[in-house]
Scaffold this active site. Structure first.
Site, PDB file in Angstrom:
ATOM      1  N   ASP A 190       0.828  -1.209   0.000  1.00 11.21           N
ATOM      2  CA  ASP A 190       0.000   0.000   0.000  1.00 11.21           C
ATOM      3  C   ASP A 190       0.865   1.264   0.000  1.00 11.21           C
ATOM      4  O   ASP A 190       1.852   1.355   0.729  1.00 11.21           O
ATOM      5  CB  ASP A 190      -0.874   0.037   1.259  1.00 11.21           C
ATOM      6  CG  ASP A 190      -1.866  -1.117   1.331  1.00 11.21           C
ATOM      7  OD1 ASP A 190      -1.586  -2.185   0.765  1.00 11.21           O
ATOM      8  OD2 ASP A 190      -2.907  -0.948   1.986  1.00 11.21           O
ATOM      9  N   HIS A 192      -1.153   4.526  -0.562  1.00 10.47           N
ATOM     10  CA  HIS A 192      -2.182   5.411   0.011  1.00 10.47           C
ATOM     11  C   HIS A 192      -1.831   6.888  -0.134  1.00 10.47           C
ATOM     12  O   HIS A 192      -1.961   7.662   0.818  1.00 10.47           O
ATOM     13  CB  HIS A 192      -2.409   5.071   1.483  1.00 10.47           C
ATOM     14  CG  HIS A 192      -3.361   3.935   1.704  1.00 10.47           C
ATOM     15  ND1 HIS A 192      -4.653   3.945   1.237  1.00 10.47           N
ATOM     16  CD2 HIS A 192      -3.210   2.739   2.332  1.00 10.47           C
ATOM     17  CE1 HIS A 192      -5.261   2.830   1.569  1.00 10.47           C
ATOM     18  NE2 HIS A 192      -4.400   2.062   2.229  1.00 10.47           N
ATOM     19  N   ASP A 226      -4.218  -0.195  -3.465  1.00  8.78           N
ATOM     20  CA  ASP A 226      -4.339   0.914  -2.508  1.00  8.78           C
ATOM     21  C   ASP A 226      -3.344   2.017  -2.832  1.00  8.78           C
ATOM     22  O   ASP A 226      -2.532   2.437  -2.011  1.00  8.78           O
ATOM     23  CB  ASP A 226      -4.185   0.418  -1.069  1.00  8.78           C
ATOM     24  CG  ASP A 226      -5.473  -0.204  -0.529  1.00  8.78           C
ATOM     25  OD1 ASP A 226      -6.395  -0.448  -1.336  1.00  8.78           O
ATOM     26  OD2 ASP A 226      -5.560  -0.454   0.686  1.00  8.78           O
ATOM     27  N   ASN A 258      -8.588  -2.712  -2.193  1.00 10.33           N
ATOM     28  CA  ASN A 258      -9.962  -2.408  -1.783  1.00 10.33           C
ATOM     29  C   ASN A 258     -10.294  -0.924  -1.906  1.00 10.33           C
ATOM     30  O   ASN A 258     -11.475  -0.558  -1.943  1.00 10.33           O
ATOM     31  CB  ASN A 258     -10.225  -2.892  -0.352  1.00 10.33           C
ATOM     32  CG  ASN A 258      -9.333  -2.221   0.667  1.00 10.33           C
ATOM     33  OD1 ASN A 258      -8.104  -2.227   0.541  1.00 10.33           O
ATOM     34  ND2 ASN A 258      -9.924  -1.646   1.708  1.00 10.33           N
ATOM     35  N   HIS A 259      -9.277  -0.058  -2.008  1.00 11.50           N
ATOM     36  CA  HIS A 259      -9.555   1.371  -2.186  1.00 11.50           C
ATOM     37  C   HIS A 259      -9.680   1.763  -3.658  1.00 11.50           C
ATOM     38  O   HIS A 259     -10.023   2.908  -3.950  1.00 11.50           O
ATOM     39  CB  HIS A 259      -8.487   2.213  -1.498  1.00 11.50           C
ATOM     40  CG  HIS A 259      -8.678   2.302  -0.015  1.00 11.50           C
ATOM     41  ND1 HIS A 259      -9.219   3.406   0.618  1.00 11.50           N
ATOM     42  CD2 HIS A 259      -8.426   1.403   0.964  1.00 11.50           C
ATOM     43  CE1 HIS A 259      -9.272   3.189   1.923  1.00 11.50           C
ATOM     44  NE2 HIS A 259      -8.798   1.970   2.157  1.00 11.50           N
ATOM     45  N   HIS A 313      -4.022  -8.452  -3.155  1.00  6.94           N
ATOM     46  CA  HIS A 313      -4.076  -7.334  -2.211  1.00  6.94           C
ATOM     47  C   HIS A 313      -4.448  -7.779  -0.813  1.00  6.94           C
ATOM     48  O   HIS A 313      -3.734  -7.517   0.151  1.00  6.94           O
ATOM     49  CB  HIS A 313      -5.062  -6.272  -2.678  1.00  6.94           C
ATOM     50  CG  HIS A 313      -5.161  -5.124  -1.712  1.00  6.94           C
ATOM     51  ND1 HIS A 313      -4.153  -4.188  -1.561  1.00  6.94           N
ATOM     52  CD2 HIS A 313      -6.116  -4.797  -0.789  1.00  6.94           C
ATOM     53  CE1 HIS A 313      -4.481  -3.331  -0.610  1.00  6.94           C
ATOM     54  NE2 HIS A 313      -5.670  -3.671  -0.124  1.00  6.94           N
ATOM     55  N   HIS A 403      -2.380  -4.663   2.153  1.00  5.97           N
ATOM     56  CA  HIS A 403      -3.663  -4.413   2.826  1.00  5.97           C
ATOM     57  C   HIS A 403      -3.563  -4.046   4.302  1.00  5.97           C
ATOM     58  O   HIS A 403      -4.460  -3.380   4.819  1.00  5.97           O
ATOM     59  CB  HIS A 403      -4.563  -5.648   2.658  1.00  5.97           C
ATOM     60  CG  HIS A 403      -5.996  -5.444   3.042  1.00  5.97           C
ATOM     61  ND1 HIS A 403      -6.723  -4.332   2.677  1.00  5.97           N
ATOM     62  CD2 HIS A 403      -6.863  -6.238   3.746  1.00  5.97           C
ATOM     63  CE1 HIS A 403      -7.949  -4.444   3.127  1.00  5.97           C
ATOM     64  NE2 HIS A 403      -8.066  -5.589   3.788  1.00  5.97           N
TER      65      HIS A 403
END
Length: 484
Positions: A190, A192, A226, A258-259, A313, A403
């Site tokens: 990730d 982000h 992500d 998931n994002h 992920h 994740h």
């Protein structure tokens, strides 16, 4: 830093920011030519060496021109091509300067190819045309990148971002749901929107470029989703990754997190960032935010490296039993917020599930952190599930996933048969965690490479999101102790 070095030294094979790279890096590719050579090419046919003793040296090839060849046929994308540039080493001035020059500027190399066809079998160079090249040139600055002085601006216009999304979507549509990848490869977790951490990893452990400090000529890159949300620089992160995907479609690999889902990134910051920095209305069907999410829905959800390592992920939850069933999923892929069918549950497991807190917790259990309402749809899976999955999907022997924030940047589970990797340091300014990438060598040895948090000169996170939705906490400390 003394404590950090002591911790790093205790992890066998781990490279830490501030220490020399592992000698394993040299395993990826030998960049230098034979002794005395001045031309660095991928597969030279003449090294410049001569025989010693009484046997005469082989003379250079004749300079006579060959007969005019038949009309040239352009090569398909998968065909073998010669690079339009070569690297020349200048050692006479003791500077060891290496420069990149166009292949047609060499005095002798093309003399036996007819002048009308001198550029036959040469890969077309994109030059600086295209929004993706402009984005790469502006953003892929590992040692010098700084945020724009205008926090509400972005280097690309909305129209250019829209075009980049269209280009990326076309590339993604041509690729499989589960990628088949090769080693050596670097695997990132990730990000982000913490773009500065991505630049720090590129600066310390090389970047996906063909210039100085880059290794794209010998290395693939895999990003485990992500890319967006929470961090203040989601646009920089996703636009650079999309641009690299367009430029190097068979070497830069992106899978879905998931994002990468409109329901989630409408809540955790990405939609508002698009509204503010691209001056658009995200609800417009043709907005950049909607185009990003249309591209996200075509991202693969998994990758297999050398038939041995499955990368995804989230995890395998309780419903994912084979790679084959994942490979047959159709795109565009939509994520149900409350899964109602076995297929929808499988998607949720792939993107949302986590390993259990430690190796002593088997089976499929509730995931209170991500499922506080107790719906039972988001779960944790135990080490027995990992062992069962790998045995059923032989010759797989390892799972790499992202994740979850983990304090050392990576964390082992199921007796080392699953590894979690997380690439954002000090996640959302809350956890002081390290960030990492996993370097998979050609012999499939996995070498973690870490960086630690640094003092931030500017805010790296969306303050409104931080106030309304605190970040998911890292894996329990007990799990970290038990997993080693």
């Amino acid at each position: 830093m003394d404590i950090e070095r002591a911790i790093a030294a205790s992890l066998s094979g781990v490279a830490v920011d501030g220490e020399a790279d592992s000698p394993a890096d040299a395993n990826a590719v030998a960049e230098a030519g034979p002794p005395g050579s001045t031309l660095d090419m991928a597969a030279p046919t003449y090294t410049g060496r001569e025989f010693t003793g009484t046997r005469p040296a082989t003379p250079p090839r004749s300079r006579a021109l060959a007969p005019a060849p038949a009309a040239r046929v352009d090569l398909a994308p998968g065909d073998v091509k010669v690079s339009p540039q070569v690297y020349v080493s200048h050692e006479k001035d003791f500077t060891h300067l290496v420069e990149k020059v166009a292949i047609e500027t060499l005095a002798e190399e093309g003399r036996k190819i007819h002048t009308s066809n001198v550029m036959a079998n040469i890969a077309r160079s994109a030059g600086d045309e295209g929004v993706h090249n402009r984005c790469i040139n502006a953003l892929l600055q590992p040692t010098t990148w700084q945020p724009d002085s205008n926090p509400n601006g972005f280097l690309l216009s909305a129209a250019e971002v829209s075009r980049l999304c269209d280009m990326t979507l076309e590339v993604l549509k041509s690729q499989e749901m589960v990628l088949r990848l090769r080693a050596p490869i670097k695997v990132y977790g990730d990000i982000h929107g913490q773009f500065l951490d991505l630049m720090r990893l590129f600066a310390r452990y090389k970047a996906p470029s063909d210039g100085e400090g880059g290794d794209i000529d010998s290395m693939d890159y895999l990003f485990l989703g992500d890319f967006v949300d929470r961090g203040a620089f989601s646009l920089e992160t996703v636009c650079l990754l999309f641009s690299l995907k367009v430029k190097y479609p068979t070497q830069i690999h992106l899978i879905r997190g998931n994002h990468e889902d409109p329901t989630i990134n409408a809540i955790y910051g990405f939609r508002d960032e698009c509204r503010r920095r691209l001056n658009e209305e995200p609800e417009d069907p043709e907005s950049c935010w909607n185009k990003f999410n249309r591209a996200f829905e075509w991202l693969p959800v998994g990758a297999v490296i050398e038939d041995k390592i499955l990368c995804l992920h989230g995890g395998i939850g309780g419903s994912v039993h084979s790679v084959a069933e994942v490979r047959t999923m159709q795109r565009p892929l939509y994520v149900a917020q409350i899964p109602q069918t076995p297929f929808e549950q499988r998607i949720t497991d792939l993107l949302w599930s986590d390993p259990s807190d430690n190796d002593s917790v088997p089976g499929v259990t509730a995931n209170e952190t991500r499922d506080p309402d107790g719906t039972g749809r988001i779960v944790k899976f135990g080490p027995d599930r990992v062992e069962e999955f790998l045995e059923k999907n032989s010759p797989l022997s390892m799972i790499i996933r992202a994740h979850e924030c983990v304090m050392d940047g990576f964390e082992r589970f199921a007796n080392g048969r699953l590894i979690t990797v997380f690439s954002a340091t000090d996640y959302c300014g809350h956890h002081k965690n390290a960030g990492a990438l996993l370097f998979v060598r050609r012999d499939l040895t996995i070498v973690p490479k870490l960086i630690y948090p640094v003092e931030r000169m500017t805010t790296m996170w969306d303050p409104m999101v931080m106030q309304q939705r605190p970040p998911t906490p890292p894996r329990p400390a007990q799990a970290s102790r038990d997993s080693f």
